[in-house]
Design a protein around this motif. Structure first.
Motif, short mmCIF file in Angstrom:
data_model
loop_
_atom_site.label_atom_id
_atom_site.label_comp_id
_atom_site.label_asym_id
_atom_site.label_seq_id
_atom_site.Cartn_x
_atom_site.Cartn_y
_atom_site.Cartn_z
N GLY A 73 2.80 -30.51 18.66
CA GLY A 73 2.28 -29.16 18.50
C GLY A 73 3.15 -28.07 19.11
O GLY A 73 2.81 -26.88 19.04
N LEU A 74 4.28 -28.45 19.70
CA LEU A 74 5.13 -27.47 20.38
C LEU A 74 5.65 -26.39 19.41
O LEU A 74 5.84 -25.24 19.81
CB LEU A 74 6.31 -28.20 21.03
CG LEU A 74 7.06 -27.48 22.16
CD1 LEU A 74 6.16 -27.28 23.37
CD2 LEU A 74 8.29 -28.30 22.57
N HIS A 75 5.82 -26.76 18.16
CA HIS A 75 6.42 -25.85 17.17
C HIS A 75 5.47 -24.74 16.73
O HIS A 75 5.89 -23.78 16.08
CB HIS A 75 6.84 -26.65 15.95
CG HIS A 75 5.67 -27.25 15.21
ND1 HIS A 75 4.87 -28.23 15.76
CD2 HIS A 75 5.15 -26.99 13.99
CE1 HIS A 75 3.93 -28.56 14.91
NE2 HIS A 75 4.07 -27.82 13.82
N ARG A 76 4.19 -24.85 17.03
CA ARG A 76 3.21 -23.90 16.50
C ARG A 76 3.21 -22.56 17.22
O ARG A 76 2.61 -21.59 16.74
CB ARG A 76 1.80 -24.51 16.57
CG ARG A 76 1.61 -25.70 15.65
CD ARG A 76 0.19 -26.23 15.67
NE ARG A 76 0.03 -27.26 14.65
CZ ARG A 76 -0.30 -27.03 13.39
NH1 ARG A 76 -0.53 -25.79 13.00
NH2 ARG A 76 -0.43 -28.02 12.53
N ARG A 77 3.86 -22.48 18.34
CA ARG A 77 3.77 -21.28 19.17
C ARG A 77 4.17 -20.01 18.44
O ARG A 77 3.58 -18.95 18.63
CB ARG A 77 4.63 -21.43 20.43
CG ARG A 77 4.02 -22.37 21.44
CD ARG A 77 4.78 -22.37 22.75
NE ARG A 77 4.05 -23.14 23.75
CZ ARG A 77 3.12 -22.64 24.54
NH1 ARG A 77 2.81 -21.35 24.44
NH2 ARG A 77 2.50 -23.40 25.42
N GLY A 78 5.18 -20.07 17.60
CA GLY A 78 5.69 -18.86 16.98
C GLY A 78 4.95 -18.39 15.75
O GLY A 78 5.25 -17.32 15.22
N ILE A 89 5.73 -15.58 20.39
CA ILE A 89 7.11 -15.57 19.92
C ILE A 89 8.07 -15.99 21.02
O ILE A 89 8.96 -16.83 20.81
CB ILE A 89 7.46 -14.16 19.39
CG1 ILE A 89 6.63 -13.85 18.15
CG2 ILE A 89 8.95 -14.04 19.09
CD1 ILE A 89 6.68 -12.40 17.72
N GLY A 90 7.89 -15.44 22.22
CA GLY A 90 8.75 -15.80 23.33
C GLY A 90 8.64 -17.27 23.70
O GLY A 90 9.64 -17.94 23.98
#
Length: 648
Positions: A73-78, A89-90
């Motif tokens: 799930g790390l990729h979902r931040r943006g 975004i950051g």
């Protein structure tokens, strides 16, 4: 003791060293939670080595790792919360930076999928595109490409030759490659895994061209076969990043529906009429590209992470590897006790710290600008210029430093099992990836020379040179971070005999260099423009001066970010150590540019020699803390696999 050896016992213990955790907290900064999450993922995930893998095996492994990254799930931040993301975004850029501690092929492939392909859909598309595609992109149900670069046009995106011509009778765009130079080239995910591409093409409707726009074009069917009219070839084995399937794409009258146009900034009605909220074609083009700046920021972060890995390996090796006996003790001397070796690694380590703080500041600015409810054109343009300059500085630093680390480890550093060859090969392309560094620095200088104009007209090279030639540019240097502190330091004017470690003198020196180079460049352009020389010739003849101006600007920005970071540090021991590292960054930079400082009367010959002595002294003082400084990066031990570091 040999003549080359440093007497480390004589080096002053200027401070009780901080703990690695305290140093790491400062380096981790605003998105410390993201970095901690990424470290936990690296520690808990088995990541087999890519050494010895063939191209297809490496691609298979990276694709498996991409799915494991999706599961984290790390990729979902943006991505937007509306579609399962976190609107961070950051945090997104920081998480991609952390991937630079591992296989850079995974970092790049993740960047292509979620940063470039998914990022373009999110930034350039509208709700229809978001609802239809973003969940599938995040979940890897739709793997995609970012098809911008062409064989004949890389940096010159505005003159891409692929066309997208609207057919009102069938309400479709016809995407076409008119000649071999217009084929899409070096496209990540294209050779094997990509099913769709964001294609940048010249939009034509009702017989008129409207410049470069982006469309979604399916590439393959469910079985992975190229669709009719699409020819895909494999770029083959590369010098590095062979876990990424780069390919070439040719379109032969490929039809896509009207809705394939990513229409945030422009749309085409069913009858072919064109409309855009941005009237100027140039402004529309640069606004579109500006939304994609996140990719450039991510590249500089990945380059810095890879450099930190290389420095960690080289410093650890230099502490354990011994050569030549000390005649006083008879024992062999660790490499890092020699001044020559310290000079190889410690100034590069200091620059890595400086660039890390500048990168952190840039990421925070990116987050604020792109999260703002209302766009701020001035801040956006400042962000783009800052991203261009730092990307150039960070990737050139990576190329130079990783090579230095390789050499510092001798023959062992040349073995694949010791990581440095892969780091060197994988990062080499970063100097031209997401923008050629030399071109990017020209963009930085252009931004310094031309003030933001109320009326955003056509911005070709000719117009820029004429503008500069017609107006003497009084450069106003914008403060970046810790404005009050920096203004106070700059205002505390120091004389020519100031202490070499005086921070006010450092800020004054870097600022003075930037102002002088910019002012002299403006005078040069103005004088040449008055001699009847064409504006194009004026600008191209001064490119050496243009690049120097940009470099001076970037160095000043990086210094100010470092000063701000030290000022914000609330642990005295950590601040004291960072303060000394900052001294080394400044004085090693001055030493590299001694010709300029002495030729322009900023340093006397005697003071120039004193700078070199001060760099030597700082290397001696920081040598006992070298291991602490690399441990402060917080690179998981699982990412340091070099066999030469294992006990013999």
């Amino acid at each position: 003791m040999t003549s080359l050896q440093t007497d480390t016992n004589a080096a002053p213990s200027f401070v009780e060293p901080p703990s690695p955790e305290s140093l790491r907290r400062v380096l981790d900064g605003r998105w410390a939670d993201v970095r901690a999450e990424a470290r936990d993922l690296m520690r808990s995930t088995t990541r087999p080595s890519a050494v010895g893998l063939g191209t297809q095996e490496h691609r298979d492994q990276v694709l498996r790792e991409l799915h494991a990254l999706r599961d984290s799930g790390l990729h979902r931040r943006g991505f937007s919360r509306d579609y399962g993301g976190l609107d961070d975004i950051g945090g997104s850029v920081t998480s991609f930076e952390m991937l630079g501690y591992g296989d850079l092929s995974l970092s790049v492939k993740a960047g292509v999928q979620w940063g470039l392909f998914g990022g373009a859909v999110q930034a350039l598309g509208t709700k229809t595109h978001h609802e239809r595609y973003l969940p599938a992109i995040m979940d890897l149900d739709l793997l995609g490409c970012f098809a911008m670069t062409e064989t004949g046009h890389g940096s010159d995106v505005q003159n891409l030759r692929t066309t997208a011509t609207y057919d009102p009778d069938r309400r479709e765009f016809v995407v076409h490659t008119p000649d071999p130079s217009a084929r899409k080239d070096y496209i990540g995910n294209a050779a094997r895994d990509g099913r769709m591409a964001v294609v940048f093409a010249q939009l034509v409707t009702q017989g008129r061209g409207y410049g470069v726009h982006a469309l979604l074009v399916p590439l393959r069917d469910d079985a992975g076969r190229p669709l009719p009219g699409i020819t895909i070839t494999d770029c083959g084995h590369k010098a590095g990043l062979n876990g990424v399937d780069n390919g070439r794409i040719v379109f032969d009258q490929v039809r896509v529906p009207r809705e394939a146009l990513l229409d945030r900034f422009a749309s085409v009605a069913e009858d072919g009429s064109y409309s855009s909220p941005i009237e100027s074609e140039s402004r529309r083009f640069f606004t579109m590209l500006g939304t994609l700046v996140r990719g450039r920021v991510s590249v500089s972060g990945s380059a810095l992470a890879a450099t930190q890995v290389a420095l960690t390996i080289a410093v650890r090796y230099a502490e354990q590897r011994r050569q030549f006996a000390d005649p006083d003790t008879g024992g062999e001397v660790p490499l890092l006790d020699y001044l020559t070796h310290q000079r190889r690694l410690l100034p590069a380590l200091a620059r890595s710290y400086a660039l890390h703080f500048a990168q952190s500041e840039l990421v925070a600015t990116l987050h604020e600008v792109q999260s703002a409810e209302h766009p701020d054109d001035a801040r956006q343009r400042e962000l783009e210029s800052r991203a261009a300059g730092l990307k150039a500085a960070a990737t050139w630093h990576a190329t130079r430093t990783i090579q230095t680390c390789r050499e510092a480890c001798g023959g062992a550093g040349y073995l694949s099992v010791n990581q440095l060859p892969a780091l060197k090969a994988d990062t080499d392309v970063f100097t031209t990836f997401e923008g050629d560094n030399t071109v990017l620095l020209q963009l930085v200088a252009k931004g310094l020379l031309t003030s933001y104009r109320d009326h955003f007209g056509d911005l070709d090279v000719l117009g820029t040179a004429r503008f500069v030639a017609d107006q003497f540019v009084g450069t106003v240097i914008e403060r970046t971070a810790a404005r009050a502190l920096l203004q106070r330091l700059a205002g505390a004017r120091r004389g020519p005999d100031a202490d070499l470690r005086d921070r006010a003198w450092h800020v004054q020196l870097f600022e003075d260099r930037e102002k002088h180079v910019l002012d002299s460049l403006a005078r040069r352009l103005r004088a040449a423009g008055q001699d009847g020389v064409s504006a194009f010739e004026v600008f191209t003849a001064a490119q050496d001066h243009v690049l120097r101006a940009a470099r001076a600007h970037v160095e000043r920005v990086v210094l100010e970010a470092f000063v701000a970071a030290v000022d914000a540090c609330d642990d005295p021991r950590t601040a004291a150590l960072l303060d000394r590292v900052c001294d080394l960054y400044v004085l090693s930079n001055v030493e590299e540019d001694l010709d300029w400082f002495t030729a322009h009367g900023r340093l006397t010959p005697a003071r120039a020699k004193a700078v070199t002595r001060a760099v030597n002294d700082l290397c001696r003082e920081l040598r006992p803390h070298a291991r602490l400084l690399v441990d402060g990066f917080g690179i998981p031990e699982e990412s340091i696999t070099a066999e030469m570091l294992r006990p013999v």
